[in-house]
Design a protein around this motif. Structure first.
Motif, PDB file in Angstrom:
ATOM      1  N   HIS A 142      19.017   7.131  -5.278  1.00 52.96           N
ATOM      2  CA  HIS A 142      18.672   8.551  -5.253  1.00 52.96           C
ATOM      3  C   HIS A 142      17.254   8.788  -5.768  1.00 52.96           C
ATOM      4  CE1 HIS A 142      22.829   9.595  -4.282  1.00 52.96           C
ATOM      5  NE2 HIS A 142      23.190   8.701  -5.191  1.00 52.96           N
ATOM      6  N   ARG A 143      16.495   7.693  -5.860  1.00 54.61           N
ATOM      7  CA  ARG A 143      15.078   7.778  -6.250  1.00 54.61           C
ATOM      8  C   ARG A 143      14.265   6.898  -5.315  1.00 54.61           C
ATOM      9  NH1 ARG A 143      13.890   5.424 -11.518  1.00 54.61           N
ATOM     10  NH2 ARG A 143      15.687   4.046 -11.204  1.00 54.61           N
ATOM     11  N   LEU A 144      12.963   7.139  -5.287  1.00 54.31           N
ATOM     12  CA  LEU A 144      12.076   6.290  -4.496  1.00 54.31           C
ATOM     13  C   LEU A 144      11.672   5.102  -5.357  1.00 54.31           C
ATOM     14  CD1 LEU A 144      10.683   6.166  -1.722  1.00 54.31           C
ATOM     15  CD2 LEU A 144       8.708   7.309  -2.766  1.00 54.31           C
ATOM     16  N   LEU A 145      12.148   3.903  -4.989  1.00 52.61           N
ATOM     17  CA  LEU A 145      11.895   2.709  -5.783  1.00 52.61           C
ATOM     18  C   LEU A 145      11.375   1.584  -4.903  1.00 52.61           C
ATOM     19  CD1 LEU A 145      15.008   2.522  -8.152  1.00 52.61           C
ATOM     20  CD2 LEU A 145      12.639   2.865  -8.846  1.00 52.61           C
ATOM     21  N   TYR A 146      10.323   0.923  -5.397  1.00 52.37           N
ATOM     22  CA  TYR A 146       9.761  -0.239  -4.724  1.00 52.37           C
ATOM     23  C   TYR A 146       9.804  -1.414  -5.701  1.00 52.37           C
ATOM     24  CZ  TYR A 146       7.796   3.156  -1.404  1.00 52.37           C
ATOM     25  OH  TYR A 146       7.624   4.162  -0.481  1.00 52.37           O
ATOM     26  N   VAL A 147      10.227  -2.568  -5.205  1.00 52.35           N
ATOM     27  CA  VAL A 147      10.293  -3.754  -6.055  1.00 52.35           C
ATOM     28  C   VAL A 147       9.633  -4.922  -5.334  1.00 52.35           C
ATOM     29  CG1 VAL A 147      12.457  -2.952  -7.099  1.00 52.35           C
ATOM     30  CG2 VAL A 147      12.531  -4.559  -5.172  1.00 52.35           C
ATOM     31  N   ALA A 172       0.833  -1.209   0.000  1.00 54.08           N
ATOM     32  CA  ALA A 172       0.000   0.000   0.000  1.00 54.08           C
ATOM     33  C   ALA A 172       0.864   1.254   0.000  1.00 54.08           C
ATOM     34  CB  ALA A 172      -0.928  -0.015   1.211  1.00 54.08           C
ATOM     35  N   GLU A 173       2.024   1.197   0.667  1.00 59.14           N
ATOM     36  CA  GLU A 173       2.930   2.352   0.673  1.00 59.14           C
ATOM     37  C   GLU A 173       3.440   2.637  -0.733  1.00 59.14           C
ATOM     38  OE1 GLU A 173       7.416   3.363   2.218  1.00 59.14           O
ATOM     39  OE2 GLU A 173       6.084   2.309   3.621  1.00 59.14           O
ATOM     40  N   CYS A 174       3.762   1.569  -1.470  1.00 64.46           N
ATOM     41  CA  CYS A 174       4.228   1.734  -2.844  1.00 64.46           C
ATOM     42  C   CYS A 174       3.159   2.410  -3.699  1.00 64.46           C
ATOM     43  CB  CYS A 174       4.607   0.373  -3.439  1.00 64.46           C
ATOM     44  SG  CYS A 174       4.962   0.404  -5.214  1.00 64.46           S
ATOM     45  N   TRP A 175       1.915   1.914  -3.621  1.00 66.24           N
ATOM     46  CA  TRP A 175       0.824   2.488  -4.407  1.00 66.24           C
ATOM     47  C   TRP A 175       0.582   3.944  -4.017  1.00 66.24           C
ATOM     48  CZ3 TRP A 175      -1.395   0.682  -8.681  1.00 66.24           C
ATOM     49  CH2 TRP A 175      -1.263  -0.678  -8.985  1.00 66.24           C
ATOM     50  N   SER A 176       0.689   4.226  -2.725  1.00 66.75           N
ATOM     51  CA  SER A 176       0.429   5.584  -2.246  1.00 66.75           C
ATOM     52  C   SER A 176       1.477   6.573  -2.745  1.00 66.75           C
ATOM     53  CB  SER A 176       0.385   5.596  -0.715  1.00 66.75           C
ATOM     54  OG  SER A 176       0.252   6.906  -0.222  1.00 66.75           O
ATOM     55  N   ASN A 177       2.749   6.145  -2.779  1.00 66.51           N
ATOM     56  CA  ASN A 177       3.834   7.056  -3.143  1.00 66.51           C
ATOM     57  C   ASN A 177       4.121   7.123  -4.637  1.00 66.51           C
ATOM     58  OD1 ASN A 177       4.300   7.829  -0.492  1.00 66.51           O
ATOM     59  ND2 ASN A 177       5.793   6.209  -0.133  1.00 66.51           N
ATOM     60  N   LEU A 233       6.256 -12.347   0.896  1.00 70.48           N
ATOM     61  CA  LEU A 233       5.326 -12.162   1.999  1.00 70.48           C
ATOM     62  C   LEU A 233       4.064 -11.507   1.444  1.00 70.48           C
ATOM     63  CD1 LEU A 233       7.734 -10.746   4.740  1.00 70.48           C
ATOM     64  CD2 LEU A 233       6.704 -13.030   4.711  1.00 70.48           C
ATOM     65  N   LYS A 234       2.935 -12.025   1.801  1.00 69.24           N
ATOM     66  CA  LYS A 234       1.676 -11.504   1.268  1.00 69.24           C
ATOM     67  C   LYS A 234       1.496 -10.032   1.637  1.00 69.24           C
ATOM     68  CE  LYS A 234      -3.289 -12.450   1.070  1.00 69.24           C
ATOM     69  NZ  LYS A 234      -4.403 -13.319   1.535  1.00 69.24           N
ATOM     70  N   GLY A 235       1.190  -9.231   0.611  1.00 71.87           N
ATOM     71  CA  GLY A 235       0.923  -7.819   0.829  1.00 71.87           C
ATOM     72  C   GLY A 235       2.150  -6.978   1.109  1.00 71.87           C
ATOM     73  N   LYS A 236       3.346  -7.560   0.928  1.00 69.82           N
ATOM     74  CA  LYS A 236       4.591  -6.833   1.221  1.00 69.82           C
ATOM     75  C   LYS A 236       5.409  -6.640  -0.056  1.00 69.82           C
ATOM     76  CE  LYS A 236       4.007  -6.760   5.746  1.00 69.82           C
ATOM     77  NZ  LYS A 236       3.881  -5.508   6.546  1.00 69.82           N
ATOM     78  N   CYS A 237       6.282  -5.644  -0.026  1.00 71.57           N
ATOM     79  CA  CYS A 237       7.234  -5.416  -1.111  1.00 71.57           C
ATOM     80  C   CYS A 237       8.503  -4.836  -0.503  1.00 71.57           C
ATOM     81  CB  CYS A 237       6.647  -4.489  -2.179  1.00 71.57           C
ATOM     82  SG  CYS A 237       6.343  -2.795  -1.618  1.00 71.57           S
ATOM     83  N   ALA A 238       9.468  -4.519  -1.344  1.00 67.43           N
ATOM     84  CA  ALA A 238      10.762  -4.022  -0.863  1.00 67.43           C
ATOM     85  C   ALA A 238      10.963  -2.577  -1.293  1.00 67.43           C
ATOM     86  CB  ALA A 238      11.885  -4.895  -1.402  1.00 67.43           C
ATOM     87  N   LYS A 239      11.267  -1.731  -0.342  1.00 70.17           N
ATOM     88  CA  LYS A 239      11.662  -0.351  -0.630  1.00 70.17           C
ATOM     89  C   LYS A 239      13.191  -0.324  -0.680  1.00 70.17           C
ATOM     90  CE  LYS A 239      11.561   4.326   1.354  1.00 70.17           C
ATOM     91  NZ  LYS A 239      11.106   5.148   2.515  1.00 70.17           N
TER      92      LYS A 239
END
Length: 334
Positions: free
Chosen positions: A142-147, A52-57, A155-161
Motif C-alpha cells: 500500500h506504499r510505493l517501494l523500490y528495493v 532512475a524511476e526510483c530516484w524520480s519518485n 541487472l545494471k541500472g535496474k531495481c525492483a518495484k
C-alpha cells in the motif's frame, strides 16, 4: 554462492544460521535460496524497473536486501529456509505500521478447549495446525517501494518495484494481517474484541488464533476440513494435520516452535528447546550441573567494571531470550 552443482553437502563454514549461529551446508543454502527466488517469480512480488524511476519518485536509492538463512530443523532432520529480506530500518515507532500478535494464552486456551469443550458443545473437537507459505507475498503493498535486486538477479541500472509485501518492510506484517482478516470476515468469522487476530465462527463453531502465518484452529473434524479447503483456494499451505483422540489423528505437533503431545488423558506443552540450548552454549554452561533451587543470590560487587559494547549486546540478547523462554518455563521465572 557458486553454482549449485559445484557444491557438496559437506561444504560448511561460509554460511551460518541466523538464530543458532551454527555453520550451514553451502549446497543446502544455495538450494534454499534458489527455491525462494522461484517462489518470488511465481508470486510476482516485484516489477523490474530503471533505478532512475526510483530516484524520480522517492528521491532516494532503492532499499537494500539481504539473505537470512536458517535451519528450522536439526542436524538429523535439516529443514533449510532462506528468506530474502528488505533492509528497511525501523528508526522510529510508527503506530500506522502496527500489527497485532495474539496472547500466548490463546494457544493454551485452544489446547484446553479441545480437551474439555466437546461435552459443552456436543461435538468431538479437534485442533488443527496450518502454516501459510510465503504469507507476506500474498499481501498487496500500500506504499510505493523500490528495493535492490538480489545478487542472483542483479541487472545494471535496474531495481525492483514491489507489487507484494516483502519480509523486512515496515508494514509487511500489517499488510498480511489485512489480507488474512479479509479472508476470515468473508467466511463468516468475527475478529476478537481483545485481539483482532483471534477469530470465531459462530455458525460452524470454529475458534482460531492467528500468529503471523501460523493458523491454529479448534472445531469438529468436518469444520476443520472445511476451513482447510477454504484456505487452500487462496493460499499455499503447510498442513500439520489435526490433533485429537481418534487413531488417525496427530499425537505430536510443533506450534510456534513449541512441542505439543496428545495423550489419552492429557495434552502436554513443551517450550522451544533451542532457546535453552543457545543460552547454555553462549554462557558456556552445557556441562554445568543442575540444581534444585531456582537460583542463588550473588553479592553485588561495587568494583565490577562496565561491560563492553559487544558484551552489553550479548547480555541484553540472552536476558531477553531467557525472559521469552520463561513464558513457557515458570520454573526459571526467578
Amino acid at each position: 554462492l557458486p553454482a549449485t552443482d559445484e557444491l557438496q553437502d559437506d561444504d560448511y563454514g561460509s554460511y551460518f544460521d541466523e538464530v543458532s549461529g551454527k555453520a550451514l551446508s553451502a549446497k543446502k543454502v544455495a538450494d534454499a535460496r534458489a527455491e525462494e527466488l522461484d517462489y518470488a517469480d511465481r508470486y510476482k512480488i516485484w516489477e523490474v524497473v530503471d533505478e532512475a524511476e526510483c530516484w524520480s519518485n522517492t528521491g532516494k536509492a532503492p532499499i537494500g536486501v539481504r539473505w537470512v538463512d536458517i535451519n528450522k530443523g536439526d542436524d538429523e532432520r535439516p529443514n533449510y529456509r532462506s528468506r530474502l529480506v528488505v533492509q528497511e530500518l525501523k528508526r522510529d515507532v510508527q503506530a500506522e505500521f502496527f500489527a497485532a500478535t495474539p496472547p500466548l494464552e490463546s494457544l493454551r486456551f485452544l489446547l484446553s478447549l479441545q480437551r474439555s469443550g466437546s461435552r459443552y458443545f456436543g461435538v468431538k473437537l479437534k485442533i488443527s495446525f496450518i502454516d501459510v507459505r510465503r504469507a507476506h507475498w500474498t499481501a498487496q503493498v500500500h506504499r510505493l517501494l523500490y528495493v535492490k535486486l538480489p545478487p542472483e538477479r542483479w541487472l545494471k541500472g535496474k531495481c525492483a518495484k514491489l507489487l507484494k509485501s516483502m519480509y523486512g518492510t515496515k508494514d509487511a506484517a500489517q499488510n498480511w494481517e489485512m489480507e488474512i482478516t479479509t479472508f476470515f470476515i468473508d467466511h463468516g468469522f468475527h475478529p476478537g474484541l481483545s485481539s483482532p487476530v483471534l477469530y470465531y465462527q459462530p455458525i460452524r463453531l470454529i475458534w482460531v488464533s492467528l500468529h503471523g502465518d501460523d493458523i491454529t484452529s479448534v472445531a469438529s473434524e468436518e469444520q476443520l476440513t472445511w476451513l482447510y479447503k477454504a484456505l487452500l483456494t487462496k493460499y499455499e499451505l503447510k498442513y500439520e494435520g489435526m490433533m485429537g483422540p481418534d487413531e488417525h489423528d496427530l499425537k505430536t505437533a510443533t506450534v510456534l516452535n513449541r512441542v505439543i503431545h496428545y495423550e489419552p488423558d492429557k495434552t502436554t506443552y513443551e517450550a522451544d528447546p533451542r532457546h535453552c540450548e543457545i543460552i547454555l552454549r553462549e554462557l558456556d554452561c552445557k556441562e554445568a550441573k543442575p540444581v534444585t533451587s531456582p537460583g542463588v543470590n550473588i553479592p553485588w560487587d561495587n568494583d565490577s567494571k562496565a561491560l563492553s559494547y559487544e558484551d552489553t549486546k550479548r547480555y541484553r540478547s540472552l536476558a531477553m531470550r531467557a525472559a521469552y523462554l520463561s513464558m513457557d518455563r515458570p520454573d526459571i521465572l526467578y
